[in-house]
Design a protein around this motif. Sequence first.
Motif, PDB file in Angstrom:
ATOM      1  N   THR A   1       0.842  -1.197   0.000  1.00  0.00           N
ATOM      2  CA  THR A   1       0.000   0.000   0.000  1.00  0.00           C
ATOM      3  C   THR A   1       0.876   1.245   0.000  1.00  0.00           C
ATOM      4  N   ALA A   2       0.559   2.185  -0.881  1.00  0.00           N
ATOM      5  CA  ALA A   2       1.252   3.479  -0.914  1.00  0.00           C
ATOM      6  C   ALA A   2       0.346   4.537  -0.313  1.00  0.00           C
ATOM      7  N   LEU A   3       0.929   5.438   0.462  1.00  0.00           N
ATOM      8  CA  LEU A   3       0.211   6.570   1.026  1.00  0.00           C
ATOM      9  C   LEU A   3       0.758   7.837   0.398  1.00  0.00           C
ATOM     10  N   LEU A   4      -0.102   8.579  -0.234  1.00  0.00           N
ATOM     11  CA  LEU A   4       0.263   9.813  -0.913  1.00  0.00           C
ATOM     12  C   LEU A   4      -0.380  10.942  -0.126  1.00  0.00           C
ATOM     13  N   VAL A   5       0.436  11.767   0.508  1.00  0.00           N
ATOM     14  CA  VAL A   5      -0.093  12.657   1.535  1.00  0.00           C
ATOM     15  C   VAL A   5      -0.402  14.056   1.044  1.00  0.00           C
ATOM     16  N   ASP A   6      -1.337  14.654   1.772  1.00  0.00           N
ATOM     17  CA  ASP A   6      -1.653  16.059   1.533  1.00  0.00           C
ATOM     18  C   ASP A   6      -0.515  16.915   2.069  1.00  0.00           C
ATOM     19  N   GLY A   7      -0.233  17.991   1.398  1.00  0.00           N
ATOM     20  CA  GLY A   7       0.840  18.881   1.834  1.00  0.00           C
ATOM     21  C   GLY A   7       0.381  20.325   1.777  1.00  0.00           C
ATOM     22  N   GLU A   8       1.347  21.216   1.837  1.00  0.00           N
ATOM     23  CA  GLU A   8       1.037  22.647   1.788  1.00  0.00           C
ATOM     24  C   GLU A   8       0.572  23.080   0.402  1.00  0.00           C
ATOM     25  N   LYS A   9       0.958  22.295  -0.623  1.00  0.00           N
ATOM     26  CA  LYS A   9       0.552  22.642  -1.988  1.00  0.00           C
ATOM     27  C   LYS A   9       0.175  21.364  -2.728  1.00  0.00           C
ATOM     28  N   ARG A  10      -0.346  21.529  -3.917  1.00  0.00           N
ATOM     29  CA  ARG A  10      -0.776  20.397  -4.741  1.00  0.00           C
ATOM     30  C   ARG A  10       0.414  19.513  -5.100  1.00  0.00           C
ATOM     31  N   GLY A  11       0.231  18.207  -4.983  1.00  0.00           N
ATOM     32  CA  GLY A  11       1.269  17.250  -5.347  1.00  0.00           C
ATOM     33  C   GLY A  11       0.792  16.346  -6.472  1.00  0.00           C
ATOM     34  N   ARG A  12       1.737  15.831  -7.251  1.00  0.00           N
ATOM     35  CA  ARG A  12       1.418  14.971  -8.393  1.00  0.00           C
ATOM     36  C   ARG A  12       2.229  13.686  -8.278  1.00  0.00           C
ATOM     37  N   TYR A  13       1.550  12.547  -8.390  1.00  0.00           N
ATOM     38  CA  TYR A  13       2.203  11.241  -8.329  1.00  0.00           C
ATOM     39  C   TYR A  13       1.798  10.461  -9.570  1.00  0.00           C
ATOM     40  N   ALA A  14       2.773  10.029 -10.345  1.00  0.00           N
ATOM     41  CA  ALA A  14       2.524   9.206 -11.536  1.00  0.00           C
ATOM     42  C   ALA A  14       2.893   7.762 -11.202  1.00  0.00           C
ATOM     43  N   LEU A  15       1.962   6.847 -11.428  1.00  0.00           N
ATOM     44  CA  LEU A  15       2.154   5.428 -11.142  1.00  0.00           C
ATOM     45  C   LEU A  15       2.044   4.664 -12.448  1.00  0.00           C
ATOM     46  N   GLU A  16       3.023   3.777 -12.701  1.00  0.00           N
ATOM     47  CA  GLU A  16       3.038   2.958 -13.912  1.00  0.00           C
ATOM     48  C   GLU A  16       3.189   1.509 -13.543  1.00  0.00           C
ATOM     49  N   GLY A  17       2.624   0.635 -14.377  1.00  0.00           N
ATOM     50  CA  GLY A  17       2.793  -0.787 -14.142  1.00  0.00           C
ATOM     51  C   GLY A  17       1.653  -1.564 -14.748  1.00  0.00           C
ATOM     52  N   GLY A  18       1.475  -2.780 -14.264  1.00  0.00           N
ATOM     53  CA  GLY A  18       0.396  -3.636 -14.718  1.00  0.00           C
ATOM     54  C   GLY A  18      -0.197  -4.358 -13.533  1.00  0.00           C
ATOM     55  N   GLY A  19      -1.517  -4.496 -13.534  1.00  0.00           N
ATOM     56  CA  GLY A  19      -2.173  -5.201 -12.440  1.00  0.00           C
ATOM     57  C   GLY A  19      -3.523  -4.595 -12.120  1.00  0.00           C
ATOM     58  N   GLU A  20      -3.826  -4.551 -10.840  1.00  0.00           N
ATOM     59  CA  GLU A  20      -5.132  -4.119 -10.373  1.00  0.00           C
ATOM     60  C   GLU A  20      -4.944  -3.437  -9.033  1.00  0.00           C
ATOM     61  N   LEU A  21      -5.716  -2.383  -8.783  1.00  0.00           N
ATOM     62  CA  LEU A  21      -5.522  -1.656  -7.530  1.00  0.00           C
ATOM     63  C   LEU A  21      -6.828  -1.128  -6.957  1.00  0.00           C
ATOM     64  N   LEU A  22      -6.754  -0.815  -5.671  1.00  0.00           N
ATOM     65  CA  LEU A  22      -7.788  -0.042  -4.988  1.00  0.00           C
ATOM     66  C   LEU A  22      -7.183   1.328  -4.713  1.00  0.00           C
ATOM     67  N   ALA A  23      -7.874   2.389  -5.114  1.00  0.00           N
ATOM     68  CA  ALA A  23      -7.414   3.758  -4.866  1.00  0.00           C
ATOM     69  C   ALA A  23      -8.424   4.412  -3.933  1.00  0.00           C
ATOM     70  N   ILE A  24      -7.958   4.847  -2.770  1.00  0.00           N
ATOM     71  CA  ILE A  24      -8.827   5.439  -1.762  1.00  0.00           C
ATOM     72  C   ILE A  24      -8.505   6.911  -1.624  1.00  0.00           C
ATOM     73  N   LYS A  25      -9.485   7.754  -1.921  1.00  0.00           N
ATOM     74  CA  LYS A  25      -9.324   9.211  -1.764  1.00  0.00           C
ATOM     75  C   LYS A  25      -9.883   9.601  -0.401  1.00  0.00           C
ATOM     76  N   LEU A  26      -9.064  10.285   0.396  1.00  0.00           N
ATOM     77  CA  LEU A  26      -9.417  10.654   1.768  1.00  0.00           C
ATOM     78  C   LEU A  26      -9.405  12.176   1.868  1.00  0.00           C
ATOM     79  N   MET A  27     -10.549  12.734   2.249  1.00  0.00           N
ATOM     80  CA  MET A  27     -10.710  14.183   2.280  1.00  0.00           C
ATOM     81  C   MET A  27     -11.116  14.623   3.686  1.00  0.00           C
ATOM     82  N   GLN A  28     -10.342  15.510   4.272  1.00  0.00           N
ATOM     83  CA  GLN A  28     -10.681  16.039   5.587  1.00  0.00           C
ATOM     84  C   GLN A  28     -11.942  16.875   5.483  1.00  0.00           C
ATOM     85  N   ARG A  29     -12.804  16.762   6.482  1.00  0.00           N
ATOM     86  CA  ARG A  29     -14.005  17.606   6.539  1.00  0.00           C
ATOM     87  C   ARG A  29     -13.687  18.911   7.224  1.00  0.00           C
TER      88      ARG A  29
END
Length: 194
Positions: free
Chosen positions: A166-194
Amino acid sequence: MLDRSRVIAANEYRRERWKNGTGWTREILRMPDRTDWNWRLSIAEIERDGPFSVFPGVDRELVLIHGNGLRLRFSDGEVRELQPPHGRIRFAGERDVSSELLDGPTHDFNLMWRRDAVAAELLHRPLVGPMLFFTEPGVSWAIHLLAGQAKFDQASELPPLWAGDTALLVDGEKRGRYALEGGGELLAIKLMQR
């Protein structure tokens, strides 16, 4: 929301008893890392029929990741089945529910979040070529690789992902960009603070 982006290898997950003592879970992560977490990722190991733990104020989403299926019986009479390959269900954690194995043990990906603190969205996607994930203040992602292998772009400085990691891509002070490449299947969970 999180301290830093990182990859958690499948062999680093903590195995512990369910809250009600009737099953096991492999905890991937809880945030913050204390008993009053805002969100939590784990893999439930269900080896026998029985009740689920109750979590007031928490919403849940289960995804079947191994096994021949699971039937959930809610106390209000609703019955739902998670069928292979990746049946899923979203429900309130305060609901009384019991599980019945359809044909042998199952492993189920378990996303839980406190509805007053976090909004969560779980996506199940094939990984065929590159995918982009964007973080920003208050928005983080968790990427669980169900099958295959993948790697992030060099700028992320994250190690490769293997099936079960599992990879955790964190919120920061500014917008971040993560490019993921490969083959397979994934679950992507978007977590938004209220």
